[in-house]
Design an enzyme around this catalytic site. Structure first.
Site, PDB file in Angstrom:
ATOM      1  N   ARG A  37     -21.038 -10.666   0.068  1.00  5.42           N
ATOM      2  CA  ARG A  37     -20.343 -10.616   1.353  1.00  5.42           C
ATOM      3  C   ARG A  37     -21.230 -10.085   2.483  1.00  5.42           C
ATOM      4  O   ARG A  37     -21.002 -10.383   3.655  1.00  5.42           O
ATOM      5  CB  ARG A  37     -19.098  -9.728   1.206  1.00  5.42           C
ATOM      6  CG  ARG A  37     -18.143  -9.786   2.380  1.00  5.42           C
ATOM      7  CD  ARG A  37     -17.006  -8.796   2.184  1.00  5.42           C
ATOM      8  NE  ARG A  37     -16.205  -9.123   1.027  1.00  5.42           N
ATOM      9  CZ  ARG A  37     -15.147  -9.924   1.068  1.00  5.42           C
ATOM     10  NH1 ARG A  37     -14.784 -10.475   2.205  1.00  5.42           N
ATOM     11  NH2 ARG A  37     -14.467 -10.161  -0.028  1.00  5.42           N
ATOM     12  N   CYS A  44     -10.716  -5.666  -0.547  1.00  9.13           N
ATOM     13  CA  CYS A  44      -9.903  -4.493  -0.207  1.00  9.13           C
ATOM     14  C   CYS A  44     -10.379  -3.813   1.066  1.00  9.13           C
ATOM     15  O   CYS A  44      -9.618  -3.653   2.022  1.00  9.13           O
ATOM     16  CB  CYS A  44      -9.906  -3.508  -1.371  1.00  9.13           C
ATOM     17  SG  CYS A  44      -8.956  -2.008  -1.036  1.00  9.13           S
ATOM     18  N   GLY A 146     -13.264 -10.281  -8.399  1.00  9.72           N
ATOM     19  CA  GLY A 146     -12.018 -10.202  -7.652  1.00  9.72           C
ATOM     20  C   GLY A 146     -11.237 -11.492  -7.581  1.00  9.72           C
ATOM     21  O   GLY A 146     -11.235 -12.302  -8.513  1.00  9.72           O
ATOM     22  N   VAL A 185       4.380  -8.947  -1.494  1.00  7.21           N
ATOM     23  CA  VAL A 185       3.847  -7.767  -0.805  1.00  7.21           C
ATOM     24  C   VAL A 185       3.033  -8.134   0.432  1.00  7.21           C
ATOM     25  O   VAL A 185       3.266  -7.614   1.527  1.00  7.21           O
ATOM     26  CB  VAL A 185       2.987  -6.938  -1.780  1.00  7.21           C
ATOM     27  CG1 VAL A 185       2.343  -5.767  -1.051  1.00  7.21           C
ATOM     28  CG2 VAL A 185       3.825  -6.444  -2.947  1.00  7.21           C
ATOM     29  N   GLU A 205      10.847 -17.904   0.949  1.00  5.25           N
ATOM     30  CA  GLU A 205      10.595 -17.513  -0.442  1.00  5.25           C
ATOM     31  C   GLU A 205      11.332 -18.460  -1.387  1.00  5.25           C
ATOM     32  O   GLU A 205      12.544 -18.625  -1.286  1.00  5.25           O
ATOM     33  CB  GLU A 205      11.050 -16.068  -0.670  1.00  5.25           C
ATOM     34  CG  GLU A 205      10.987 -15.592  -2.103  1.00  5.25           C
ATOM     35  CD  GLU A 205       9.618 -15.769  -2.738  1.00  5.25           C
ATOM     36  OE1 GLU A 205       9.554 -16.457  -3.779  1.00  5.25           O
ATOM     37  OE2 GLU A 205       8.623 -15.232  -2.199  1.00  5.25           O
ATOM     38  N   HIS A 321      -6.461  -0.224  -7.161  1.00  7.42           N
ATOM     39  CA  HIS A 321      -6.555   0.982  -7.986  1.00  7.42           C
ATOM     40  C   HIS A 321      -6.566   0.641  -9.472  1.00  7.42           C
ATOM     41  O   HIS A 321      -7.154   1.379 -10.268  1.00  7.42           O
ATOM     42  CB  HIS A 321      -5.447   1.981  -7.653  1.00  7.42           C
ATOM     43  CG  HIS A 321      -4.083   1.406  -7.513  1.00  7.42           C
ATOM     44  ND1 HIS A 321      -3.674   0.714  -6.405  1.00  7.42           N
ATOM     45  CD2 HIS A 321      -3.005   1.448  -8.335  1.00  7.42           C
ATOM     46  CE1 HIS A 321      -2.408   0.348  -6.542  1.00  7.42           C
ATOM     47  NE2 HIS A 321      -1.982   0.776  -7.708  1.00  7.42           N
ATOM     48  N   HIS A 444       9.974  23.661  -0.276  1.00  7.90           N
ATOM     49  CA  HIS A 444      11.087  23.346   0.627  1.00  7.90           C
ATOM     50  C   HIS A 444      10.703  23.716   2.058  1.00  7.90           C
ATOM     51  O   HIS A 444      10.142  24.790   2.288  1.00  7.90           O
ATOM     52  CB  HIS A 444      12.333  24.146   0.236  1.00  7.90           C
ATOM     53  CG  HIS A 444      13.474  23.976   1.187  1.00  7.90           C
ATOM     54  ND1 HIS A 444      14.243  22.834   1.207  1.00  7.90           N
ATOM     55  CD2 HIS A 444      13.948  24.792   2.165  1.00  7.90           C
ATOM     56  CE1 HIS A 444      15.177  22.959   2.151  1.00  7.90           C
ATOM     57  NE2 HIS A 444      15.009  24.140   2.750  1.00  7.90           N
TER      58      HIS A 444
END
Length: 465
Positions: A37, A44, A146, A185, A205, A321, A444
């Protein structure tokens, strides 16, 4: 060892590849990483996770100022945005992170080879750049190339009107009407960006619902929340073709035998990604792909000695990840150490607003497996910090095995869900019970208290909801 000979040679400098290279070097192996690249970080960092999150943050901040700030007592004389500066921010973040990876290579003594890598024969990889071509030898080669966006034959990418996810990051003006083909997503995240900035966004969809792999409660909540942002959904609607009508593009769809036509100025095709395994010379080493993916065993070994593969190019969810963890484990296996990836404990995130995050099984999957479960579900509207933030949409849902109390699934729709899921991913990794989570002390007031309350609610013991 000669300069052009390596213990480990990684093809691909994305999250899986660069992490594998760094880990291998840390373990004392002479390592190089090939990237075509021109910048490290793969999809990512360059055209995926990072630039899209930069756009999401800018658009969410603008949307907050327009629609939510007044409830917090804030007023503005004028609210606007500069799309050029939004893109400049995105580009700056990408540059800082890709340069950071190059620095990490230098720090860990990883050799960075710029060019396209392909096998010549087992143990030998050719690297071809614009200026030269050279063959390198390696005892071990890790394929980490990838994935790429899937292109529809009836809607080929033209980079102007019909774009993939990369093109949708770089619109020079806000579309009047953006049609997103694919309610997963990527489509929802990028659709959200442009909807917040003023575009009409229609999501087509083919499945029964958007986010079809998510828990049913998550889907229901997200339809409601994204609908408030202006996204409109055409579910159970199959894309057929594109037609030109004057200056507009018409997206022709079929819904239960009836034609649906959507006239727009931009089309984002986001129907998934495919493993990138072409042009690698796999035939030169005797590796055959299955649906484009490279078969490996549970140690990431291919059928050829010394050739390994990780990330999107092998089976499993296409997540940065996940690729990183496989890269670490693969390098450790090569170094004769004990690599480990627990796929059950890998979280999924959708960076819309509210965010979605999950780990483990959905309620539907539990039923399909015949697993008896008990469920705790608590809304953010019962959480003090969420009320202070003015962000009370959503919930935390924890699913536990009825017999053992072990958490088998967790789902969050709400503010900062991407950060909150980390606690539940650790719980999944260490087989935590709902009681373990519920008895852990949470500060809290914090959003994370909703996790504690949901865990307590598994046994109907919630204290504040």
């Amino acid at each position: 060892m000669a300069e052009d000979q390596f213990d480990v040679l990684v093809i691909g400098g994305g999250p899986g590849g660069y992490v594998a290279a760094i880990r291998a070097a840390q373990l004392g192996l002479k390592t190089a990483c090939i990237e075509s690249r021109g910048k490290l970080g793969g999809t990512c960092l360059n055209v995926g996770c990072i630039p899209s999150k930069a756009l999401l943050q800018s658009s969410e901040s603008y949307h907050h100022a327009l629609h939510k700030a007044e409830a917090l007592g804030l007023t503005y004389e004028k609210v606007g945005f500069d799309l050029k500066k939004i893109h400049e921010h995105k580009t700056k973040v990408v540059g800082q992170l890709t340069d950071g990876v190059e620095y990490l290579f230098k720090k860990n003594k990883v050799t960075y080879l710029k060019g396209f890598g392909s096998f010549v024969e087992p143990g030998k990889v050719k690297v071809k750049s614009d200026s030269d071509e050279k063959v390198y030898s390696a005892k071990n080669v890790i394929i980490a190339t990838g994935s790429a966006p899937v292109e529809l034959p009836s809607a080929p990418f033209d980079g102007k009107t019909v774009v993939d996810s990369t093109g949708a990051l770089d619109f020079d003006k806000v579309p009047k009407h953006l049609v997103v083909i694919g309610g997963g997503v990527i489509g929802l995240e990028l659709g959200s960006v442009w909807a917040r900035l003023g575009a009409k966004v229609s999501v087509v969809e083919a499945a029964d619902t958007i986010l079809p792999m998510m828990d049913k409660d998550v889907i229901r909540a997200m339809k409601k929340s994204l609908g408030k942002e202006g996204l409109e959904f055409y579910e159970k609607t199959k894309f057929v073709e594109l037609k030109k009508k004057g200056r507009s593009t018409v997206v022709v769809c079929d819904k239960a035998g009836e034609a649906v036509e959507l006239s727009c100025d931009k089309v984002l095709v986001a129907v998934g990604r495919r493993a990138y395994s072409e042009g690698l010379g796999l035939d030169a080493v005797g590796i055959e792909t299955e649906r484009g993916k490279i078969p490996v065993n549970d140690r990431f070994q291919t059928k050829v000695d010394g050739v390994w593969a990780i990330g999107d190019v092998i089976d499993g969810p296409m997540l940065a990840h996940k690729a990183e963890e496989e890269g670490v484990a693969c390098a450790e296996f090569i170094a004769n150490k004990h690599g480990h990836v627990n796929y059950f404990a890998i979280p999924n995130v959708v960076y819309t607003w509210p965010e979605v995050a999950s780990v483990g099984m959905t309620e539907q999957e539990c039923k399909e497996k015949g697993l008896e479960v008990k469920i705790g579900k608590v809304p953010f509207s019962a959480n003090g910090r969420a009320k202070c933030l003015g962000e009370t949409d959503g919930f935390v849902k924890i699913i536990a095995d009825k017999r053992t109390d072990r958490m088998v699934g967790a789902h969050i729709v709400g503010p900062n869900a991407s950060e909150l899921i980390g606690e539940l991913a650790i719980g999944a990794e260490y087989s935590a019970s709902a009681e373990d989570i519920g008895r852990s002390v949470h500060a809290h007031p914090t959003l994370s208290e909703t996790i504690k309350e949901a865990a307590l609610a598994v046994d109907k013991m919630s204290l504040n909801a």
